[in-house]
Design a protein around this motif. Structure first.
Motif, PDB file in Angstrom:
ATOM      1  N   ASP A 125       0.804  -0.928   0.037  1.00  0.00           N
ATOM      2  CA  ASP A 125      -0.074   0.102   0.178  1.00  0.00           C
ATOM      3  C   ASP A 125       0.851   1.143   0.031  1.00  0.00           C
ATOM      4  OD1 ASP A 125      -2.958  -0.302   0.185  1.00  0.00           O
ATOM      5  OD2 ASP A 125      -2.689   1.376   1.713  1.00  0.00           O
ATOM      6  N   ASP A 129      -1.613   6.324   6.236  1.00  0.00           N
ATOM      7  CA  ASP A 129      -2.379   6.220   7.332  1.00  0.00           C
ATOM      8  C   ASP A 129      -1.698   5.281   8.397  1.00  0.00           C
ATOM      9  OD1 ASP A 129      -3.250   4.547   4.962  1.00  0.00           O
ATOM     10  OD2 ASP A 129      -4.250   3.550   6.273  1.00  0.00           O
ATOM     11  N   ASP A 137      -4.443   9.553   5.221  1.00  0.00           N
ATOM     12  CA  ASP A 137      -3.613   8.972   4.376  1.00  0.00           C
ATOM     13  C   ASP A 137      -2.465   9.998   3.694  1.00  0.00           C
ATOM     14  OD1 ASP A 137      -5.442   7.441   4.610  1.00  0.00           O
ATOM     15  OD2 ASP A 137      -5.699   6.840   2.759  1.00  0.00           O
ATOM     16  N   SER A 174      -3.330   3.901  -2.409  1.00  0.00           N
ATOM     17  CA  SER A 174      -4.909   3.722  -1.641  1.00  0.00           C
ATOM     18  C   SER A 174      -5.295   5.171  -1.027  1.00  0.00           C
ATOM     19  CB  SER A 174      -4.886   2.736  -0.703  1.00  0.00           C
ATOM     20  OG  SER A 174      -4.062   2.857   0.411  1.00  0.00           O
ATOM     21  N   LYS A 204     -12.267   4.502  -4.990  1.00  0.00           N
ATOM     22  CA  LYS A 204     -12.141   4.185  -3.590  1.00  0.00           C
ATOM     23  C   LYS A 204     -13.127   5.060  -2.755  1.00  0.00           C
ATOM     24  CE  LYS A 204      -9.398   3.578   0.875  1.00  0.00           C
ATOM     25  NZ  LYS A 204      -8.056   3.669   1.306  1.00  0.00           N
ATOM     26  N   TYR A 210     -14.982   0.254   6.674  1.00  0.00           N
ATOM     27  CA  TYR A 210     -13.635   0.223   6.739  1.00  0.00           C
ATOM     28  C   TYR A 210     -13.323   0.090   8.316  1.00  0.00           C
ATOM     29  CZ  TYR A 210     -12.630   2.218   1.819  1.00  0.00           C
ATOM     30  OH  TYR A 210     -12.900   2.467   0.567  1.00  0.00           O
ATOM     31  N   PHE A 213     -10.934  -2.744   9.423  1.00  0.00           N
ATOM     32  CA  PHE A 213      -9.292  -2.617   9.032  1.00  0.00           C
ATOM     33  C   PHE A 213      -8.510  -1.488   9.846  1.00  0.00           C
ATOM     34  CE2 PHE A 213      -6.223  -0.041   6.609  1.00  0.00           C
ATOM     35  CZ  PHE A 213      -5.688  -1.152   5.976  1.00  0.00           C
ATOM     36  N   ARG A 214      -9.310  -0.476  10.138  1.00  0.00           N
ATOM     37  CA  ARG A 214      -8.963   0.635  11.102  1.00  0.00           C
ATOM     38  C   ARG A 214      -8.447   0.291  12.505  1.00  0.00           C
ATOM     39  NH1 ARG A 214     -12.609   5.605   8.154  1.00  0.00           N
ATOM     40  NH2 ARG A 214     -11.576   5.565   6.286  1.00  0.00           N
ATOM     41  N   LYS A 230     -12.016  11.446   6.016  1.00  0.00           N
ATOM     42  CA  LYS A 230     -11.506  11.453   4.781  1.00  0.00           C
ATOM     43  C   LYS A 230     -12.382  11.737   3.499  1.00  0.00           C
ATOM     44  CE  LYS A 230      -8.552   7.591   6.398  1.00  0.00           C
ATOM     45  NZ  LYS A 230      -7.877   6.454   6.266  1.00  0.00           N
ATOM     46  N   GLN A 234     -11.245  10.414  -0.205  1.00  0.00           N
ATOM     47  CA  GLN A 234     -12.007   9.318  -0.856  1.00  0.00           C
ATOM     48  C   GLN A 234     -13.536   9.653  -1.370  1.00  0.00           C
ATOM     49  OE1 GLN A 234     -12.130   6.717   2.696  1.00  0.00           O
ATOM     50  NE2 GLN A 234     -10.215   6.331   2.708  1.00  0.00           N
ATOM     51  N   LYS A 261     -13.178  -0.072  -4.771  1.00  0.00           N
ATOM     52  CA  LYS A 261     -13.183  -0.417  -3.240  1.00  0.00           C
ATOM     53  C   LYS A 261     -14.248   0.618  -2.504  1.00  0.00           C
ATOM     54  CE  LYS A 261     -10.032  -0.319   0.706  1.00  0.00           C
ATOM     55  NZ  LYS A 261      -8.858   0.165   1.145  1.00  0.00           N
ATOM     56  N   SER A 287     -12.912  -4.997   4.725  1.00  0.00           N
ATOM     57  CA  SER A 287     -12.965  -5.822   6.163  1.00  0.00           C
ATOM     58  C   SER A 287     -14.284  -5.751   6.492  1.00  0.00           C
ATOM     59  CB  SER A 287     -12.006  -4.732   7.058  1.00  0.00           C
ATOM     60  OG  SER A 287     -12.382  -3.361   7.165  1.00  0.00           O
ATOM     61  N   TYR A 326     -10.360 -11.095   2.290  1.00  0.00           N
ATOM     62  CA  TYR A 326      -9.890 -11.842   3.597  1.00  0.00           C
ATOM     63  C   TYR A 326     -10.146 -13.474   3.476  1.00  0.00           C
ATOM     64  CZ  TYR A 326      -9.058  -7.062   4.674  1.00  0.00           C
ATOM     65  OH  TYR A 326      -8.477  -5.705   4.663  1.00  0.00           O
TER      66      TYR A 326
HETATM   67  C1  PBG Z   1      -6.231   3.369   3.640  1.00  0.00           C
HETATM   68  C2  PBG Z   1      -6.661   1.869   3.533  1.00  0.00           C
HETATM   69  C3  PBG Z   1      -8.002   1.641   4.193  1.00  0.00           C
HETATM   70  C4  PBG Z   1      -7.943   0.131   3.788  1.00  0.00           C
HETATM   71  C5  PBG Z   1      -7.038  -0.215   2.914  1.00  0.00           C
HETATM   72  N1  PBG Z   1      -6.003   0.795   2.854  1.00  0.00           N
HETATM   73  C6  PBG Z   1      -8.837   2.218   4.837  1.00  0.00           C
HETATM   74  C7  PBG Z   1      -9.018   3.656   4.966  1.00  0.00           C
HETATM   75  O1  PBG Z   1      -9.140   4.329   3.918  1.00  0.00           O
HETATM   76  O2  PBG Z   1      -9.073   3.926   6.252  1.00  0.00           O
HETATM   77  C8  PBG Z   1      -9.246  -0.614   4.235  1.00  0.00           C
HETATM   78  C9  PBG Z   1      -9.370  -1.968   3.870  1.00  0.00           C
HETATM   79  C10 PBG Z   1     -10.487  -2.787   4.574  1.00  0.00           C
HETATM   80  O3  PBG Z   1     -11.354  -2.080   5.159  1.00  0.00           O
HETATM   81  O4  PBG Z   1     -10.301  -3.929   4.372  1.00  0.00           O
HETATM   82  N2  PBG Z   1      -4.819   3.611   3.059  1.00  0.00           N
END
Ligand code: PBG
Length: 337
Positions: A125, A129, A137, A174, A204, A210, A213-214, A230, A234, A261, A287, A326
């Motif tokens: 990536d 972030d 990011d 990303s 994205k 998300y 993931f965070r 974001k 985004q 995404k 996620s 995943y």
């Molecule tokens: C940020 C990033 C994110 C994900 C991958 N890279 C989340 C965000 O934008 O905060 C999310 C992936 C996921 O939720 O599985 N660079």
């Protein structure tokens, strides 16, 4: 007279659904292990695999366990992994300085995986972030009310060169800054990495899904601050045409593959991009998509294996050539047996 009701039909589409072999013959979309990219979380140290609470079966792995997991995925026929570092909070700062450290965790992870499993495609990536205290990011403007687009691109381009030098096959920006694909392409070429590809997170969206993931990478803070969401970088989930604009810009700037995404809630966008470009399309089943299937399965409300399969089939049917998920390992395992 229901019992002698007869239709005079030339076409009875059910004829090809009558038996399992007929159904198999007319099946239009087939999943295979090579369709998947496994996102993996890596941590410093030697601690045992640490399960992410909201993502059952997904672990933060130390370098040794990461390499083992990559070997297993390779054996199962999964062609690629996407690596995400979870940094020690002490290494984070406002500027994400550690992203440009030549020995940062993710670079060591790339070297270790490439050395142990050279045939496996490794993706990293490109975004700040994991490295910033605020979880954004990019770096912030002096007024701290937005990300500083151009200054961020300068940092990301240097980050991509470090990743290329570590041996990564594809860098995956990303971050959603404007012009970053072009900036990264120029930097890679300038440093002699003409063969390193760019998998651009083109469309994205600013998604609520998300969340898990965070938690996994410890960047949750930015998601809910009053300071800044974001949403300034985004995409708005309400927008469809804008995704094509983003994708065509990334293609023109030199992206090798274009990503949508999240995936499952954005099947229309996957289809739009499929029709707008000839580049390969990737989709990221994120996620939250993974978490909701697991949560419902735990409650006994949905069948895990069937929903897993159907959710991924739908993404491929919409037009994705490859899917970050995943479920990669479980799917590859299930497809082999
Ligand atoms: C940020 C990033 C994110 C994900 C991958 N890279 C989340 C965000 O934008 O905060 C999310 C992936 C996921 O939720 O599985 N660079």
């Amino acid at each position: 007279m229901a019992e002698n009701f007869k239709l005079d039909l030339a076409h009875r589409p059910r004829r090809v659904r009558r038996t399992a072999s007929l159904r198999a013959m007319v099946e239009e979309t087939v999943l295979r292990p090579a369709d998947f990219i496994a996102p993996l979380f890596v941590v410093e140290g030697r601690s045992p695999p640490d399960e992410i609470k909201s993502m059952p079966g997904v672990y933060r792995l130390n370098l040794v366990d990461l390499v083992k997991e990559c070997l297993a995925l390779h054996k199962l026929g999964v062609p690629a992994v996407a690596l995400f570092p979870k940094l020690d909070p002490k290494l984070k700062d406002d500027e994400g300085t550690h992203a440009l450290n030549e020995d940062t965790l993710v670079l060591r992870a790339v070297r270790a995986v490439k050395k142990a499993v050279p045939a496996l495609t490794v993706i990293t990536d490109v975004a700040l972030d994991p490295y910033t205290t605020h979880g954004h990011d990019g770096v912030l403007t002096a007024a701290r009310d937005d990300v500083d687009n151009d200054r961020t691109v300068g940092i990301l381009a240097r980050m991509a060169v470090l990743q290329a030098r570590a041996g990564v096959d594809l860098v995956a920006p990303s971050d959603m800054m404007d012009g970053r694909v072009g900036g990264i392409r120029r930097a890679l070429d300038g440093a002699g990495f003409t063969g390193t590809g760019i998998l651009a997170y083109s469309a994205k969206y600013n998604s609520a899904y998300y969340g898990p993931f965070r938690d996994a990478v410890g960047s949750a803070q930015a998601a809910g601050t009053r300071l800044l969401s974001k949403a300034t970088y985004q995409m708005n989930p309400a927008n469809r045409r804008e995704a094509i604009t983003e994708a065509l810009l990334d293609e023109a700037e030199g992206a090798d593959m274009l990503m949508v995404k999240p995936a499952g809630l954005y099947l229309d966008i996957i289809r739009d991009l499929r029709e707008a470009t000839r580049k390969p399309i990737a989709a990221y089943q994120i996620s939250g998509e993974y978490a909701q299937i697991h949560a419902a399965a735990r409650l006994g409300w949905l069948d895990l294996a069937r929903c897993r399969h159907e959710s991924l089939l739908a993404i491929k049917r919409a037009g994705a050539d490859v899917i970050l998920t995943y479920f990669a390992r479980d799917m590859a395992t299930a497809l082999r047996t």
